[in-house]
Design a protein around this motif. Structure first.
Motif, PDB file in Angstrom:
ATOM      1  N   UNK A 235      37.779  55.460  75.084  1.00  0.00           N
ATOM      2  CA  UNK A 235      38.296  56.745  75.556  1.00  0.00           C
ATOM      3  C   UNK A 235      37.189  57.769  75.782  1.00  0.00           C
ATOM      4  N   UNK A 236      36.035  57.560  75.147  1.00  0.00           N
ATOM      5  CA  UNK A 236      34.929  58.499  75.349  1.00  0.00           C
ATOM      6  C   UNK A 236      34.503  58.571  76.809  1.00  0.00           C
ATOM      7  N   UNK A 237      34.760  57.482  77.572  1.00  0.00           N
ATOM      8  CA  UNK A 237      34.371  57.447  78.980  1.00  0.00           C
ATOM      9  C   UNK A 237      35.294  58.298  79.855  1.00  0.00           C
ATOM     10  N   UNK A 238      36.604  58.217  79.584  1.00  0.00           N
ATOM     11  CA  UNK A 238      37.575  58.873  80.469  1.00  0.00           C
ATOM     12  C   UNK A 238      38.034  60.250  79.984  1.00  0.00           C
ATOM     13  N   UNK A 239      38.074  60.478  78.688  1.00  0.00           N
ATOM     14  CA  UNK A 239      38.642  61.733  78.192  1.00  0.00           C
ATOM     15  C   UNK A 239      37.911  62.981  78.691  1.00  0.00           C
ATOM     16  N   UNK A 240      36.565  63.026  78.704  1.00  0.00           N
ATOM     17  CA  UNK A 240      35.914  64.238  79.216  1.00  0.00           C
ATOM     18  C   UNK A 240      36.260  64.507  80.679  1.00  0.00           C
ATOM     19  N   UNK A 243      39.870  65.747  80.785  1.00  0.00           N
ATOM     20  CA  UNK A 243      39.962  67.117  80.256  1.00  0.00           C
ATOM     21  C   UNK A 243      39.712  68.138  81.364  1.00  0.00           C
ATOM     22  N   UNK A 244      38.905  67.756  82.347  1.00  0.00           N
ATOM     23  CA  UNK A 244      38.584  68.641  83.475  1.00  0.00           C
ATOM     24  C   UNK A 244      39.529  68.430  84.661  1.00  0.00           C
ATOM     25  N   UNK A 245      40.476  67.494  84.546  1.00  0.00           N
ATOM     26  CA  UNK A 245      41.325  67.123  85.680  1.00  0.00           C
ATOM     27  C   UNK A 245      42.572  67.998  85.749  1.00  0.00           C
ATOM     28  N   UNK A 246      43.354  67.772  86.792  1.00  0.00           N
ATOM     29  CA  UNK A 246      44.608  68.511  86.975  1.00  0.00           C
ATOM     30  C   UNK A 246      45.784  67.863  86.247  1.00  0.00           C
ATOM     31  N   UNK A 247      45.575  66.702  85.610  1.00  0.00           N
ATOM     32  CA  UNK A 247      46.647  66.027  84.868  1.00  0.00           C
ATOM     33  C   UNK A 247      46.978  66.837  83.620  1.00  0.00           C
ATOM     34  N   UNK A 248      48.272  66.997  83.335  1.00  0.00           N
ATOM     35  CA  UNK A 248      48.691  67.887  82.247  1.00  0.00           C
ATOM     36  C   UNK A 248      48.598  67.258  80.859  1.00  0.00           C
ATOM     37  N   UNK A 249      48.966  65.981  80.755  1.00  0.00           N
ATOM     38  CA  UNK A 249      49.112  65.320  79.447  1.00  0.00           C
ATOM     39  C   UNK A 249      48.352  64.001  79.476  1.00  0.00           C
ATOM     40  N   UNK A 250      47.649  63.688  78.385  1.00  0.00           N
ATOM     41  CA  UNK A 250      46.951  62.409  78.258  1.00  0.00           C
ATOM     42  C   UNK A 250      47.565  61.635  77.100  1.00  0.00           C
ATOM     43  N   UNK A 251      47.915  60.376  77.369  1.00  0.00           N
ATOM     44  CA  UNK A 251      48.577  59.521  76.371  1.00  0.00           C
ATOM     45  C   UNK A 251      47.581  58.494  75.848  1.00  0.00           C
ATOM     46  N   UNK A 252      47.520  58.360  74.525  1.00  0.00           N
ATOM     47  CA  UNK A 252      46.547  57.442  73.929  1.00  0.00           C
ATOM     48  C   UNK A 252      47.162  56.631  72.801  1.00  0.00           C
ATOM     49  N   UNK A 253      46.529  55.497  72.533  1.00  0.00           N
ATOM     50  CA  UNK A 253      46.929  54.625  71.436  1.00  0.00           C
ATOM     51  C   UNK A 253      46.253  55.114  70.160  1.00  0.00           C
ATOM     52  N   UNK A 254      47.005  55.134  69.048  1.00  0.00           N
ATOM     53  CA  UNK A 254      46.427  55.677  67.817  1.00  0.00           C
ATOM     54  C   UNK A 254      46.792  54.836  66.587  1.00  0.00           C
ATOM     55  N   UNK A 255      48.075  54.714  66.257  1.00  0.00           N
ATOM     56  CA  UNK A 255      48.485  54.069  65.009  1.00  0.00           C
ATOM     57  C   UNK A 255      48.094  52.590  64.982  1.00  0.00           C
ATOM     58  N   UNK A 256      47.497  52.164  63.870  1.00  0.00           N
ATOM     59  CA  UNK A 256      47.059  50.776  63.662  1.00  0.00           C
ATOM     60  C   UNK A 256      46.001  50.324  64.654  1.00  0.00           C
ATOM     61  N   UNK A 257      45.327  51.271  65.294  1.00  0.00           N
ATOM     62  CA  UNK A 257      44.237  50.919  66.202  1.00  0.00           C
ATOM     63  C   UNK A 257      42.920  51.352  65.562  1.00  0.00           C
ATOM     64  N   UNK A 258      41.819  50.980  66.221  1.00  0.00           N
ATOM     65  CA  UNK A 258      40.504  51.402  65.736  1.00  0.00           C
ATOM     66  C   UNK A 258      39.950  52.541  66.584  1.00  0.00           C
ATOM     67  N   UNK A 259      40.854  53.297  67.198  1.00  0.00           N
ATOM     68  CA  UNK A 259      40.443  54.468  67.970  1.00  0.00           C
ATOM     69  C   UNK A 259      40.152  55.622  67.001  1.00  0.00           C
ATOM     70  N   UNK A 260      38.931  56.150  66.970  1.00  0.00           N
ATOM     71  CA  UNK A 260      38.648  57.294  66.098  1.00  0.00           C
ATOM     72  C   UNK A 260      39.499  58.493  66.533  1.00  0.00           C
ATOM     73  N   UNK A 261      40.263  59.036  65.611  1.00  0.00           N
ATOM     74  CA  UNK A 261      41.204  60.091  65.980  1.00  0.00           C
ATOM     75  C   UNK A 261      40.492  61.338  66.490  1.00  0.00           C
TER      76      UNK A 261
END
Length: 345
Positions: A235-240, A243-261
């Motif tokens: 997510x470090x590649x796409x989130x920045x 964050x600058x885009x016109x999309x309102x909401x970003x959906x991500x995987x979190x529970x039981x994953x190894x994604x740093x919150x």
């Protein structure tokens, strides 16, 4: 309806046994023609009712009118040959037989609008409808005409925008674009992926979501995730960029994953759909487990911008398990909502 921690599902729900083989991802329909259309609308109504019963705030179609989250949309387009299929590598993880682009892609009529109207008529809650994103679409077919991933993505973005505008006119409150390919093709995301996504959402007055996940709990995905190490930082590649885009909401995987919150902090100012339900296991989360995930997320996103959700779709799960997970999501959100209102979080 409350305005804090509004709950929703990412996408799919299990289909009834009379519509498709249960617990099988992308199972073929058991009916055809007018019978299939009627059965799909019946299933759509059941999905809406099940979500209301679970207490979800934002209702989705559960993909009851779709065999596959990408190709069902593509098969309604001109310029695509579904008889002349080819085997391609999907997201650099597994092989699949897919349709072939043989000419200019066109959309001659709306694809999901009738189903969206049926869902809108079934519920008084906000409705969210998912479409495949441009990059994920081009990764799920063979191209024998354009010979350019970027050019084809721009064509699909134009077509998706037409569909999204018609969905908005049909009463859809939130349009979601599914882009799991954003976790794989980082150069394309930077060069044109986010731009084509914004083109797909251009001019919409309703809210827009991009969903980026690590996939269903199928072997190809779990094997891939086993290679990603102790921290999943894709997510470090796409989130920045988002964050600058016109999309309102970003959906991500979190529970039981190894994604740093703390990667949520890269989306500062955006609304965030946080996956608090693991769809790769039949184990049903407790409400307290859901609440714990949401509390961690609240360290990096304001309460009025947090949407508790699932990690991905639940199509391959037993129906009872999916319904229990949806209920756990709403109950976990209720726990944290009450804590927020009491000033305890």
């Amino acid at each position: 309806m409350h305005s804090l921690l509004r709950t929703t599902l990412v996408g799919s729900l299990p289909k009834p046994t009379w519509l498709a083989e249960p617990e099988v991802l992308w199972a073929p329909w058991k009916l055809s023609g007018a019978e299939l259309a009627e059965a799909q609308h019946d299933a759509l109504h059941l999905a809406a009712d099940a979500q209301a019963h679970a207490g979800l705030d934002i209702v989705v179609d559960g993909e009851q009118t779709r065999q596959h989250f990408v190709t069902t949309f593509i098969e309604h387009l001109g310029g695509v040959d579904f008889e002349n299929r080819e085997t391609v590598r999907i997201r650099d993880r597994y092989d699949a037989s897919v349709p072939t682009v043989v000419g200019p892609v066109t959309r001659e009529r709306p694809v999901f609008v009738d189903a969206a109207r049926a869902l809108r008529a079934r519920t008084d809650r906000p409705v969210k409808w998912a479409l495949p994103g441009p990059m994920t679409m081009i990764d799920t077919l063979a191209d024998r005409y354009y010979h350019s991933r970027e050019e084809l993505a721009w064509e699909f973005a134009r077509i998706l925008n037409e569909e999204a505008r018609d969905l908005e006119a049909a009463g859809v409150d939130i349009v979601q674009f599914d882009e799991p390919a954003f976790n794989v093709f980082f150069d394309d995301v930077r060069n044109w992926g986010v731009k084509t996504l914004e083109r797909a959402a251009e001019g919409l007055r309703c809210e827009t979501v991009v969903h980026i996940c690590y996939g269903y709990g199928i072997k190809a995905n779990t094997d891939w995730k086993a290679t990603l190490g102790t921290e999943w930082r894709q997510y470090e590649e796409s989130f920045p960029l988002l964050q600058q885009s016109t999309i309102d909401i970003v959906s991500l995987e979190c529970h039981n994953s190894h994604v740093p919150v703390d990667l949520i902090a890269l989306l500062a100012g955006k609304k965030v759909m946080v996956g608090a339900i693991d769809v790769a296991t039949e184990t049903v989360e407790t409400p307290e487990e859901v609440a714990a995930t949401l509390r961690r997320a609240l360290g990096f996103v304001a309460p009025d911008k947090l949407y508790p959700s699932t990690n991905c779709g639940m199509a391959p799960l037993p129906r009872g398990v999916a319904e229990a997970k949806a209920a756990a999501l709403t109950e976990g959100a209720r726990i944290v909502r009450e804590e927020l209102l009491a000033g305890k979080v």
